[in-house]
Scaffold this motif. Structure first.
Motif, PDB file in Angstrom:
ATOM      1  N   THR A  15      21.097  65.579  46.758  1.00 45.04           N
ATOM      2  CA  THR A  15      22.010  66.566  47.330  1.00 45.04           C
ATOM      3  C   THR A  15      23.367  65.912  47.511  1.00 45.04           C
ATOM      4  OG1 THR A  15      20.216  67.633  48.506  1.00 45.04           O
ATOM      5  CG2 THR A  15      22.414  68.106  49.275  1.00 45.04           C
ATOM      6  N   TYR A  16      24.418  66.574  47.058  1.00 42.81           N
ATOM      7  CA  TYR A  16      25.764  66.039  47.163  1.00 42.81           C
ATOM      8  C   TYR A  16      26.591  66.928  48.073  1.00 42.81           C
ATOM      9  CZ  TYR A  16      24.358  63.201  43.274  1.00 42.81           C
ATOM     10  OH  TYR A  16      23.696  62.318  42.482  1.00 42.81           O
ATOM     11  N   ARG A  17      27.360  66.293  48.951  1.00 39.96           N
ATOM     12  CA  ARG A  17      28.265  67.019  49.836  1.00 39.96           C
ATOM     13  C   ARG A  17      29.660  66.947  49.234  1.00 39.96           C
ATOM     14  NH1 ARG A  17      27.269  67.032  55.721  1.00 39.96           N
ATOM     15  NH2 ARG A  17      29.516  66.934  55.762  1.00 39.96           N
ATOM     16  N   PRO A  18      30.466  67.949  49.483  1.00 38.40           N
ATOM     17  CA  PRO A  18      31.860  67.855  49.042  1.00 38.40           C
ATOM     18  C   PRO A  18      32.571  66.725  49.785  1.00 38.40           C
ATOM     19  CG  PRO A  18      31.405  69.978  50.100  1.00 38.40           C
ATOM     20  CD  PRO A  18      30.154  69.193  50.129  1.00 38.40           C
ATOM     21  N   ARG A  19      33.602  66.184  49.201  1.00 38.47           N
ATOM     22  CA  ARG A  19      34.357  65.088  49.810  1.00 38.47           C
ATOM     23  C   ARG A  19      34.965  65.549  51.134  1.00 38.47           C
ATOM     24  NH1 ARG A  19      36.371  60.431  47.677  1.00 38.47           N
ATOM     25  NH2 ARG A  19      35.734  61.117  45.621  1.00 38.47           N
ATOM     26  N   LEU A  20      34.851  64.702  52.150  1.00 36.20           N
ATOM     27  CA  LEU A  20      35.446  65.011  53.454  1.00 36.20           C
ATOM     28  C   LEU A  20      36.911  64.596  53.444  1.00 36.20           C
ATOM     29  CD1 LEU A  20      32.749  63.725  55.957  1.00 36.20           C
ATOM     30  CD2 LEU A  20      33.393  66.088  55.543  1.00 36.20           C
ATOM     31  N   THR A  21      37.791  65.507  53.794  1.00 30.56           N
ATOM     32  CA  THR A  21      39.210  65.188  53.852  1.00 30.56           C
ATOM     33  C   THR A  21      39.829  65.855  55.073  1.00 30.56           C
ATOM     34  OG1 THR A  21      39.766  67.098  52.475  1.00 30.56           O
ATOM     35  CG2 THR A  21      39.449  65.005  51.333  1.00 30.56           C
ATOM     36  N   GLY A  22      40.977  65.363  55.442  1.00 28.07           N
ATOM     37  CA  GLY A  22      41.776  65.978  56.489  1.00 28.07           C
ATOM     38  C   GLY A  22      41.076  66.133  57.827  1.00 28.07           C
ATOM     39  N   LYS A  23      41.257  67.312  58.389  1.00 28.97           N
ATOM     40  CA  LYS A  23      40.739  67.594  59.732  1.00 28.97           C
ATOM     41  C   LYS A  23      39.217  67.480  59.790  1.00 28.97           C
ATOM     42  CE  LYS A  23      40.862  70.992  63.407  1.00 28.97           C
ATOM     43  NZ  LYS A  23      41.307  72.322  63.829  1.00 28.97           N
ATOM     44  N   GLU A  24      38.526  67.951  58.754  1.00 31.46           N
ATOM     45  CA  GLU A  24      37.060  67.877  58.742  1.00 31.46           C
ATOM     46  C   GLU A  24      36.585  66.423  58.771  1.00 31.46           C
ATOM     47  OE1 GLU A  24      33.194  69.485  56.232  1.00 31.46           O
ATOM     48  OE2 GLU A  24      35.169  69.543  55.287  1.00 31.46           O
ATOM     49  N   ARG A  25      37.283  65.542  58.049  1.00 36.59           N
ATOM     50  CA  ARG A  25      36.917  64.123  58.035  1.00 36.59           C
ATOM     51  C   ARG A  25      37.093  63.516  59.425  1.00 36.59           C
ATOM     52  NH1 ARG A  25      36.456  60.321  53.893  1.00 36.59           N
ATOM     53  NH2 ARG A  25      36.729  58.175  54.574  1.00 36.59           N
ATOM     54  N   ARG A  26      38.233  63.802  60.066  1.00 38.38           N
ATOM     55  CA  ARG A  26      38.489  63.251  61.400  1.00 38.38           C
ATOM     56  C   ARG A  26      37.490  63.773  62.421  1.00 38.38           C
ATOM     57  NH1 ARG A  26      43.523  64.395  59.487  1.00 38.38           N
ATOM     58  NH2 ARG A  26      43.721  66.273  60.759  1.00 38.38           N
ATOM     59  N   LEU A  45      21.892  58.702  61.975  1.00 38.72           N
ATOM     60  CA  LEU A  45      23.041  59.554  61.673  1.00 38.72           C
ATOM     61  C   LEU A  45      23.030  59.985  60.206  1.00 38.72           C
ATOM     62  CD1 LEU A  45      25.775  57.613  63.674  1.00 38.72           C
ATOM     63  CD2 LEU A  45      24.695  59.781  64.294  1.00 38.72           C
ATOM     64  N   VAL A  46      22.599  59.088  59.331  1.00 34.00           N
ATOM     65  CA  VAL A  46      22.486  59.415  57.905  1.00 34.00           C
ATOM     66  C   VAL A  46      21.576  60.623  57.723  1.00 34.00           C
ATOM     67  CG1 VAL A  46      21.453  58.605  55.732  1.00 34.00           C
ATOM     68  CG2 VAL A  46      22.995  57.116  57.007  1.00 34.00           C
ATOM     69  N   ALA A  47      20.441  60.605  58.378  1.00 32.57           N
ATOM     70  CA  ALA A  47      19.483  61.707  58.254  1.00 32.57           C
ATOM     71  C   ALA A  47      20.025  62.986  58.891  1.00 32.57           C
ATOM     72  CB  ALA A  47      18.153  61.312  58.903  1.00 32.57           C
ATOM     73  N   GLU A  48      20.639  62.864  60.058  1.00 32.07           N
ATOM     74  CA  GLU A  48      21.125  64.038  60.775  1.00 32.07           C
ATOM     75  C   GLU A  48      22.300  64.716  60.063  1.00 32.07           C
ATOM     76  OE1 GLU A  48      23.153  65.193  65.058  1.00 32.07           O
ATOM     77  OE2 GLU A  48      22.051  63.313  64.878  1.00 32.07           O
ATOM     78  N   TYR A  49      23.242  63.908  59.583  1.00 38.99           N
ATOM     79  CA  TYR A  49      24.451  64.456  58.964  1.00 38.99           C
ATOM     80  C   TYR A  49      24.331  64.594  57.443  1.00 38.99           C
ATOM     81  CZ  TYR A  49      27.009  64.077  63.354  1.00 38.99           C
ATOM     82  OH  TYR A  49      27.447  64.231  64.650  1.00 38.99           O
ATOM     83  N   ARG A  50      23.219  64.129  56.891  1.00 40.40           N
ATOM     84  CA  ARG A  50      22.977  64.212  55.445  1.00 40.40           C
ATOM     85  C   ARG A  50      24.114  63.581  54.639  1.00 40.40           C
ATOM     86  NH1 ARG A  50      19.004  68.566  53.842  1.00 40.40           N
ATOM     87  NH2 ARG A  50      19.895  67.998  51.861  1.00 40.40           N
ATOM     88  N   MET A  51      24.408  62.327  55.001  1.00 39.21           N
ATOM     89  CA  MET A  51      25.451  61.561  54.329  1.00 39.21           C
ATOM     90  C   MET A  51      24.856  60.226  53.930  1.00 39.21           C
ATOM     91  SD  MET A  51      28.446  62.097  57.089  1.00 39.21           S
ATOM     92  CE  MET A  51      29.910  62.728  56.339  1.00 39.21           C
TER      93      MET A  51
END
Length: 77
Positions: A15-26, A45-51
């Motif tokens: 599963t791939y997430r879109p790149r985090l940028t800007g306000k969402e990244r912060r 955190l990896v499991a919870e946030y799926r990153m």
């Protein structure tokens, strides 16, 4: 490529997430830092946030979080 409802595209089972940028990244970095400082582990955190592990670690460092040691058994002299 297939998608499932409410998730990112899946390619080859990953599963791939879109790149985090800007306000969402912060915002995500702040949330990760808050949870980590409350005792969550990076792997949790990896499991919870799926990153990925690397992304979670990088975002924590960007927030200025001092990472804990690896833990494990502590020997006494």
């Amino acid at each position: 490529m297939t998608t499932t409802r409410g998730s990112a595209p899946r390619v080859g089972g990953a599963t791939y997430r879109p790149r985090l940028t800007g306000k969402e990244r912060r915002t995500t970095a702040r949330d990760l830092a808050r949870d980590y400082e409350r005792g969550a582990t990076i792997r949790g955190l990896v499991a919870e946030y799926r990153m990925s592990y690397g992304t979670v670690r990088l975002l924590l460092l960007e927030e200025g979080v001092q990472l804990r040691g690896r833990g494990g058994r502590v020997t006494r002299d």
